[in-house]
Write a protein that holds these residues in place. Sequence first.
Motif, short mmCIF file in Angstrom:
data_model
loop_
_atom_site.label_atom_id
_atom_site.label_comp_id
_atom_site.label_asym_id
_atom_site.label_seq_id
_atom_site.Cartn_x
_atom_site.Cartn_y
_atom_site.Cartn_z
N THR A 1 56.65 28.81 78.10
CA THR A 1 56.85 28.33 76.19
C THR A 1 56.31 27.08 76.26
N ASP A 2 55.60 26.32 75.05
CA ASP A 2 55.14 25.44 74.92
C ASP A 2 56.30 23.87 75.11
N SER B 1 50.61 31.69 80.70
CA SER B 1 51.42 30.89 80.10
C SER B 1 50.48 30.29 79.12
N ARG B 2 49.34 29.70 78.99
CA ARG B 2 48.28 29.76 77.83
C ARG B 2 47.76 30.18 77.57
N ARG B 3 47.46 31.79 77.87
CA ARG B 3 47.45 32.87 77.10
C ARG B 3 48.46 32.75 76.00
N GLU C 1 48.63 29.20 89.57
CA GLU C 1 47.43 29.15 89.00
C GLU C 1 47.61 30.57 87.75
N ALA D 1 50.05 29.83 85.01
CA ALA D 1 49.60 28.38 83.92
C ALA D 1 49.18 29.17 82.95
N THR D 2 47.76 30.46 84.25
CA THR D 2 46.80 31.03 83.06
C THR D 2 47.46 32.14 82.05
N LYS E 1 58.13 24.41 77.36
CA LYS E 1 58.58 24.39 78.84
C LYS E 1 59.85 25.51 78.97
N ILE F 1 51.24 31.21 74.80
CA ILE F 1 51.18 29.68 73.59
C ILE F 1 49.13 30.42 72.87
N GLN F 2 49.07 30.76 72.92
CA GLN F 2 47.24 30.73 72.46
C GLN F 2 47.29 31.45 70.80
#
Length: 269
Positions: A222-223, A259-261, A253, A256-257, A225, A263-264
């Motif tokens: 999450t944002d 996670s980023r998606r 990687e 991380a992708t 962590k 959170i977005q």
Amino acid sequence: MNGLGLSENVAELTGSSDSAGSLARMLTILDLFTEQEPVWSTADLIEALETSRSTGYRYIKTLHDAGLLTTVRNGYYSLGPRIIEMDLQIRQTDPLLLASHGVLEELVENVGHSALLLTAFRDSVLCVGEVRAPSSPANRFSRGQRRPLFQGAGSKVILAYLPHHRLKAIYPRYSAEIEKARLGASWSEFRKALGQIKKDGYLLTRGEFNPGVYGVAAPILTDQKTSVGSVGVAWDEHVRDINIEQAVKAVKEAAATVSRRLIQSQNDA
């Protein structure tokens, strides 16, 4: 199945004065149905619940009316069609699955071995997504299966990133299992072991469920962590074409992708 939805059926059962314990006990009926015991008789369900016959019949009727149980023959039940319907809805709407769309497929293409998507569930982990490679190990971890929180790369990286207060609650209950998993014989050793996993940002294990099977996983964060799941790959030790460094890089990687998606998507909601 009647015209009532699940919520109406539950409300009909509990009423305003019934306790949450009654609802919880009713729902434990669903836990009795396993791959080994997929069909239960009315009498056996009531006996397992250790409740009165009238209460047991009422619980079973409510679950049946909601579609969570179905009759296979007179007086015998299995899990019902509503569960299949709910699974389809989860596949189409679950934020974690949506955030992982295409990621596991690309991971399999890059590494050449099976990829898994896991999430924390109670004090365990649940497989929620998978993409299989032809060389997938036997007895593979599959969607819908649960495993302990203290075994396997995918589990341990989730554990390492759980909030501090949750780890403090977990440790006293599972200290023996934690020591057996070589995660420390004390709270300080446990924290140190998890700290090393966080420092590395991934974990590589061998043979923790199936002899000779390697696994590498990285956390979905999450944002704040903290972990909501993990991405991992697995392969048999007899496979000679695996580049472990490449596999670790690809898994990190991929996580991380996702996670980023994730959170977005939460920020856009």
